[in-house]
Design a protein around this motif. Structure first.
Motif, PDB file in Angstrom:
ATOM      1  N   THR A   1      49.436 -35.422 -72.828  1.00  0.00           N
ATOM      2  CA  THR A   1      50.863 -35.083 -72.806  1.00  0.00           C
ATOM      3  C   THR A   1      51.726 -36.283 -72.446  1.00  0.00           C
ATOM      4  OG1 THR A   1      50.233 -32.878 -72.095  1.00  0.00           O
ATOM      5  CG2 THR A   1      52.540 -33.494 -71.821  1.00  0.00           C
TER       6      THR A   1
ATOM      7  N   CYS B   1      62.367 -24.242 -70.659  1.00  0.00           N
ATOM      8  CA  CYS B   1      61.400 -25.342 -70.750  1.00  0.00           C
ATOM      9  C   CYS B   1      60.032 -24.898 -70.246  1.00  0.00           C
ATOM     10  CB  CYS B   1      61.916 -26.540 -69.950  1.00  0.00           C
ATOM     11  SG  CYS B   1      60.814 -27.966 -69.994  1.00  0.00           S
TER      12      CYS B   1
ATOM     13  N   ASN C   1      56.949 -24.596 -72.730  1.00  0.00           N
ATOM     14  CA  ASN C   1      55.895 -25.599 -72.505  1.00  0.00           C
ATOM     15  C   ASN C   1      54.568 -24.950 -72.148  1.00  0.00           C
ATOM     16  OD1 ASN C   1      57.794 -27.600 -72.927  1.00  0.00           O
ATOM     17  ND2 ASN C   1      57.493 -28.599 -70.954  1.00  0.00           N
TER      18      ASN C   1
END
Length: 490
Positions: free
Chosen positions: A206, A316, A320
């Protein structure tokens, strides 16, 4: 087995002090590894903070490529079971679904950690996928706070915080997607720096483009250990999407000087959220100490649309984590999270977020930009924002409302409840600015309370300078000079 040091000696050394003894020929990395393994065995039964000790690296610290010429010279180190894979080692992410999962490759940061001379001796606990505020699922493990074992360490860097606080190791890995370095550092009485964007790389995994808010780092008991870790482990891998920056002066040198007179804004009224009165009093006390060191201190509220910022942060997190869970499922040939192997809130996060549209993310990013620029404007007038790390006391073990084992049917409401507990840390991630938790206060339940200092982008060194100035003013006696109830020297 005869150990190289008494437990009092071991507890008195930070990582750099141990490294100095190695370089002086007084002790060998293998002796440090044996002492750390014994310390874990001594403290872990009461804390449930270490998942696995790598016995081969206790026997041979050089086996995985640790460089004893690095600044830490073979000092033992524990890795959170999330975020930085180690080739061939288990990484189970606090999840029943991931039992037996072995990493196929190292991350860039794992190599930097070894090059720094840190001997990665084992794995520490984390909640499932690092998604909630404590490693407290009895089906997996329940990590206890060494200061008061009726309470959690908070999370998600739960086990690392417990082991460093208990004196088992001087330094351990932590990650921070919304406070997971600073929150457990605060509850365990440690130094916890969340750096600016563009400092630590986890390539080829990531990146900041895909992760957006998640940051790597460490827990320590001294400012100089955190500064040395920063200097040794920072830097991007070739081909990073975003620029990785280097300061004009290493943090380890910078902390030897006091910072200039700073403008420090005390703040705890953040939109809909407020700290409990005792925490406000502790924040005010910290402000008085900083004032005595020559800084200008006053109460201020950042002029930011905090409701919009927290709504964007929730989007988010949901999107995510849904993608993270989706990728793990796909690797196992699954098309949905299996009941009983994935915790209820994480299943709901996957359901709510797996179909997030680009339009939703675009609106989220616009809110991120607005909040980041508003904080940036505020930090033109103020050098530091000082807050408590948390708004509410550290929960007792078994308090499920903040956990992903919660039965809350509404994932939006679950996140709103999380922000009520932890409103002050997530927005530094959103903005990409640095923030540090310092062990300057105590809760009424006997658990430490971290005081957070936030600064403008790339002011990481300034935060460490201020932290070192406070550490000197306290004669190094963080946590009022007290030790946890569970401690290697207890």
């Amino acid at each position: 087995m005869t150990l190289a040091m008494t437990w009092e000696e071991w507890a008195a050394h930070d990582a750099l002090a141990l490294a100095a003894r190695v370089r002086a020929g007084e002790v060998a990395p293998a002796e440090l590894a044996a002492q750390a393994a014994a310390a874990i065995a001594r403290t872990n039964p009461a804390l449930s903070a270490v998942v696995e000790v790598f016995e081969d690296l206790v026997a041979d610290p050089l086996k995985d490529g640790m460089d004893p010429a690095g600044p830490f010279a073979g000092v033992p180190y524990l890795m959170k079971d999330l975020g930085v894979p180690l080739k061939g080692r288990l990484q189970e992410m606090g999840s029943l679904l991931m039992r037996g999962n072995r990493a196929a490759a190292d991350s860039h940061l794992a190599g930097r950690i070894r090059k720094a001379g840190l001997n990665i001796l084992g794995r520490t606990t984390t909640p499932e996928f690092g998604c909630c505020s404590a490693a407290d699922n009895p089906a997996v493990y329940s990590t206890r706070n060494p200061w008061n074992t009726a309470h959690t360490t908070n999370g998600s860097s739960a086990g690392s915080g417990a082991m460093v606080a208990a004196g088992a190791v001087p330094l351990a890995h932590a990650t921070d997607g919304g406070g997971s370095i600073r929150i457990p550092a605060g509850a365990c009485g440690l130094v916890g720096l969340k750096v600016s964007r563009g400092v630590y790389s986890t390539a080829p995994f990531t990146s900041d483009l895909t992760g957006l808010v998640s940051i790597q780092g460490c827990h320590s008991r001294s400012v100089r250990d955190t500064a040395a870790f920063l200097d040794a482990c920072r830097g991007g891998a070739p081909g990073e999407f975003m620029p990785f920056w280097t300061p004009d002066e290493p943090a380890s040198r910078l902390i030897g000087r006091d910072p200039p007179r700073l403008r420090i804004a005390l703040s705890h009224e953040w939109g809909d959220y407020r700290a409990v009165p005792h925490f406000v009093a502790e924040l005010e006390k910290a402000g008085r100490l900083l004032e005595s060191l020559g800084h200008h201190v006053d109460w201020q509220v950042p002029t930011v649309d905090l409701r919009a910022a927290f709504a964007a942060q929730t989007t988010c997190y949901i999107s995510n984590f849904a993608q993270t869970i989706g990728a793990l499922l796909a690797a196992k040939g699954l098309d949905r999270p299996p009941e009983g192997l994935v915790e209820p809130i994480n299943i709901r996060i996957w359901q709510a977020g797996i179909g997030t549209s680009f339009s939703d993310r675009f609106r989220m990013q616009a809110a991120f930009n607005a909040a980041s620029r508003a904080f940036g404007a505020f930090l033109e007038d103020w050098d530091i924002i000082l807050t408590p790390v948390t708004a509410l006391p550290t929960p007792r073990l078994g308090t499920t409302e903040f956990l992903t084992i919660s039965g809350n049917p509404d994932v939006q409401d679950w996140f709103a409840n999380l922000w009520r507990q932890f409103p002050y840390t997530p927005l530094a991630n959103l903005c990409g600015i640095p923030a540090i938790s310092l062990p300057m206060a105590m809760q009424e339940n006997g658990v430490p309370l971290g005081i957070q200092a936030m600064g403008r982008q790339a002011s990481d060194g300034l935060l460490l300078q201020l932290a070192a100035q406070v550490e000197r003013a306290l004669d190094g006696r963080w946590n009022e000079g007290r030790r946890p109830a569970v401690h290697i020297a207890a």
